[in-house]
Structures are given as structure tokens and as C-alpha cells.
Design a protein around this motif. Structure first.
Motif, PDB file in Angstrom:
ATOM      1  N   THR A  26       0.819  -1.214  -0.107  1.00 11.58           N
ATOM      2  CA  THR A  26      -0.063  -0.043   0.001  1.00 11.58           C
ATOM      3  C   THR A  26       0.856   1.075   0.097  1.00 11.58           C
ATOM      4  O   THR A  26       0.499   2.184  -0.838  1.00 11.58           O
ATOM      5  CB  THR A  26      -0.852   0.030   1.159  1.00 11.58           C
ATOM      6  OG1 THR A  26      -1.610  -1.077   1.217  1.00 11.58           O
ATOM      7  CG2 THR A  26      -1.960   1.020   1.279  1.00 11.58           C
ATOM      8  N   LYS A  27       1.810   1.190   0.818  1.00 11.03           N
ATOM      9  CA  LYS A  27       2.541   2.413   0.870  1.00 11.03           C
ATOM     10  C   LYS A  27       3.186   2.688  -0.548  1.00 11.03           C
ATOM     11  O   LYS A  27       3.731   3.892  -0.817  1.00 11.03           O
ATOM     12  CB  LYS A  27       3.776   1.993   1.790  1.00 11.03           C
ATOM     13  CG  LYS A  27       4.634   3.534   2.115  1.00 11.03           C
ATOM     14  CD  LYS A  27       5.819   3.212   3.626  1.00 11.03           C
ATOM     15  CE  LYS A  27       6.553   4.316   3.579  1.00 11.03           C
ATOM     16  NZ  LYS A  27       7.793   3.891   4.452  1.00 11.03           N
ATOM     17  N   ALA A  28       3.879   1.631  -1.175  1.00  8.37           N
ATOM     18  CA  ALA A  28       4.491   1.787  -2.658  1.00  8.37           C
ATOM     19  C   ALA A  28       3.459   2.272  -3.449  1.00  8.37           C
ATOM     20  O   ALA A  28       4.078   3.192  -4.451  1.00  8.37           O
ATOM     21  CB  ALA A  28       5.177   0.511  -2.833  1.00  8.37           C
ATOM     22  N   LEU A  29       2.213   1.848  -3.264  1.00  6.33           N
ATOM     23  CA  LEU A  29       1.426   2.373  -4.323  1.00  6.33           C
ATOM     24  C   LEU A  29       1.101   3.677  -4.148  1.00  6.33           C
ATOM     25  O   LEU A  29       1.008   4.942  -4.965  1.00  6.33           O
ATOM     26  CB  LEU A  29       0.042   1.747  -4.315  1.00  6.33           C
ATOM     27  CG  LEU A  29       0.116   0.136  -5.001  1.00  6.33           C
ATOM     28  CD1 LEU A  29      -1.292  -0.405  -4.666  1.00  6.33           C
ATOM     29  CD2 LEU A  29       0.421   0.397  -6.328  1.00  6.33           C
ATOM     30  N   GLU A  30       1.009   4.268  -2.807  1.00  7.71           N
ATOM     31  CA  GLU A  30       0.847   5.638  -2.449  1.00  7.71           C
ATOM     32  C   GLU A  30       1.817   6.603  -3.012  1.00  7.71           C
ATOM     33  O   GLU A  30       1.692   7.895  -3.537  1.00  7.71           O
ATOM     34  CB  GLU A  30       0.668   5.837  -1.036  1.00  7.71           C
ATOM     35  CG  GLU A  30      -0.680   5.214  -0.320  1.00  7.71           C
ATOM     36  CD  GLU A  30      -0.511   5.397   1.110  1.00  7.71           C
ATOM     37  OE1 GLU A  30       0.292   5.661   1.820  1.00  7.71           O
ATOM     38  OE2 GLU A  30      -1.709   4.748   1.786  1.00  7.71           O
ATOM     39  N   GLU A  31       3.114   5.904  -2.829  1.00  7.59           N
ATOM     40  CA  GLU A  31       4.270   6.746  -3.500  1.00  7.59           C
ATOM     41  C   GLU A  31       4.630   6.556  -4.927  1.00  7.59           C
ATOM     42  O   GLU A  31       5.571   7.167  -5.519  1.00  7.59           O
ATOM     43  CB  GLU A  31       5.577   6.236  -2.699  1.00  7.59           C
ATOM     44  CG  GLU A  31       5.578   6.483  -1.178  1.00  7.59           C
ATOM     45  CD  GLU A  31       6.734   5.902  -0.634  1.00  7.59           C
ATOM     46  OE1 GLU A  31       7.539   5.097  -1.141  1.00  7.59           O
ATOM     47  OE2 GLU A  31       6.870   6.097   0.633  1.00  7.59           O
ATOM     48  N   LYS A  32       3.730   5.918  -5.512  1.00  7.46           N
ATOM     49  CA  LYS A  32       3.701   5.651  -7.029  1.00  7.46           C
ATOM     50  C   LYS A  32       4.879   5.154  -7.125  1.00  7.46           C
ATOM     51  O   LYS A  32       5.520   5.303  -8.403  1.00  7.46           O
ATOM     52  CB  LYS A  32       3.435   6.922  -7.808  1.00  7.46           C
ATOM     53  CG  LYS A  32       1.804   7.464  -7.419  1.00  7.46           C
ATOM     54  CD  LYS A  32       1.681   8.608  -8.560  1.00  7.46           C
ATOM     55  CE  LYS A  32       0.335   9.013  -8.047  1.00  7.46           C
ATOM     56  NZ  LYS A  32      -0.474   9.888  -8.461  1.00  7.46           N
ATOM     57  N   LYS A  33       5.510   4.073  -6.542  1.00 12.75           N
ATOM     58  CA  LYS A  33       6.529   3.430  -6.838  1.00 12.75           C
ATOM     59  C   LYS A  33       6.230   1.948  -6.464  1.00 12.75           C
ATOM     60  O   LYS A  33       6.530   1.465  -5.290  1.00 12.75           O
ATOM     61  CB  LYS A  33       7.731   3.737  -5.817  1.00 12.75           C
ATOM     62  CG  LYS A  33       8.258   5.238  -6.254  1.00 12.75           C
ATOM     63  CD  LYS A  33       9.433   5.710  -5.384  1.00 12.75           C
ATOM     64  CE  LYS A  33       9.891   7.454  -5.764  1.00 12.75           C
ATOM     65  NZ  LYS A  33      10.926   7.647  -4.910  1.00 12.75           N
ATOM     66  N   PRO A  34       5.688   1.018  -7.534  1.00 20.57           N
ATOM     67  CA  PRO A  34       5.144  -0.079  -6.984  1.00 20.57           C
ATOM     68  C   PRO A  34       6.340  -1.116  -6.709  1.00 20.57           C
ATOM     69  O   PRO A  34       7.839  -0.700  -6.809  1.00 20.57           O
ATOM     70  CB  PRO A  34       4.636  -0.702  -8.510  1.00 20.57           C
ATOM     71  CG  PRO A  34       5.109   0.078  -9.321  1.00 20.57           C
ATOM     72  CD  PRO A  34       5.434   1.623  -8.848  1.00 20.57           C
TER      73      PRO A  34
END
Length: 162
Positions: A26-34
Motif C-alpha cells: 500500500t505504501k509503495a502504491l501511495e508513493e507511486k513506486k510499485p
């Protein structure tokens, strides 16, 4: 996010890796860095297994004939490593050619320059195949010319025979 590496030796390790991905997805998606997952088999590289074998051999030779490991290293680089570099690196080959011209002209700087180039050559820059070749040269020379039998522990037998 920092890189995470999970050596997998059991099902519990798989669970840890999956848990990490769930937690950070989830954190990675929020940062737009999958997240990016890479799965490979661990392999020892030259710097660990082959280098350990090489310096172990130098120690064995030093014990048998009294020549210091650093001197042996220099002599083996001069005898074998320069050949590998000259063959595989065009720029290095051109440098060697220029140094050879100094020798032909009986230039006093030849010895100093040649020794410095040898010192700058490093086994750390070799790939696994080149280091295997280098180890074979060292082994064969030591056995045939110096008459010294080199031992190889079982955990390192794979890293030097072509």
C-alpha cells in the motif's frame, strides 16, 4: 524504501517475504513506486569464493617456499593476469604495446612504469570465467614449476575448475 533481501531456506522464510510485500504494498502504491520482486539463486562470486581460494593458495605456497604472499601475488599478476587483461581489454593491450616500446628503446623508466601497471592490475576486476582461468594458471604453474601440491577444501572445489 530500502532494498530488502530474503534468503529462502524454509517455508517460514517465504512467509516473511510475503508478509513484507503485504506490509509495504500500500505504501509503495501511495508513493507511486510499485514494489519490484526479483527471484534468483544465490551464487558466490569471484570476490568471495574464488578470491578466498586464491589467497589460501598463496598462503600454502608461502609456507612451502618462503616467498611472501604479496610477492607471489605480484609475480602471478605479472606472469598471468597481464596476459588475461591484454587479451580481453583493447585499451590495456595498447598500453602494454606502448610500454614495450620503452623497453625496446632501452628507456630507464620502462621497469618503473611496467611494475606500476602490474601493481594496478587487479583480480577484483576479473569476471568469474577470467578468474577461473587465472586460478588454473596459478595452480598449474605451482604444481609443475614449483612442485608444490595445493589443497582445495570441498566447499571451494567448484570455483576454479573449468
Amino acid at each position: 524504501m530500502q532494498k530488502a533481501v530474503f534468503p529462502i531456506q524454509s517455508h517460514a522464510d517465504i512467509t516473511k517475504a510475503i508478509s513484507f510485500m503485504h506490509t509495504n504494498y500500500t505504501k509503495a502504491l501511495e508513493e507511486k513506486k510499485p514494489l519490484r520482486v526479483v527471484i534468483d539463486q544465490k551464487q558466490d562470486d569471484r570476490s568471495t569464493a574464488q578470491n578466498r581460494l586464491y589467497w589460501m593458495w598463496l598462503g600454502q605456497i608461502e609456507k612451502k617456499n618462503g616467498t611472501h604472499k604479496d610477492q607471489l601475488h605480484f609475480e602471478f599478476k605479472k606472469k598471468f593476469l597481464v596476459f588475461i587483461y591484454r587479451r580481453d581489454d583493447q585499451e590495456f593491450a595498447e598500453t602494454c604495446k606502448a610500454i614495450a616500446m620503452l623497453k625496446q628503446n632501452e628507456c630507464e623508466e620502462y621497469r618503473v612504469i611496467a611494475e606500476q601497471v602490474i601493481r594496478l592490475c587487479s583480480t577484483t576486476k576479473l569476471n568469474v570465467k577470467q578468474m577461473t582461468e587465472y586460478l588454473n594458471y596459478v595452480h598449474d604453474f605451482t604444481v609443475t614449476k614449483l612442485g608444490i601440491h595445493l589443497t582445495v577444501p570441498d566447499d571451494l572445489k567448484w570455483c576454479w575448475i573449468e
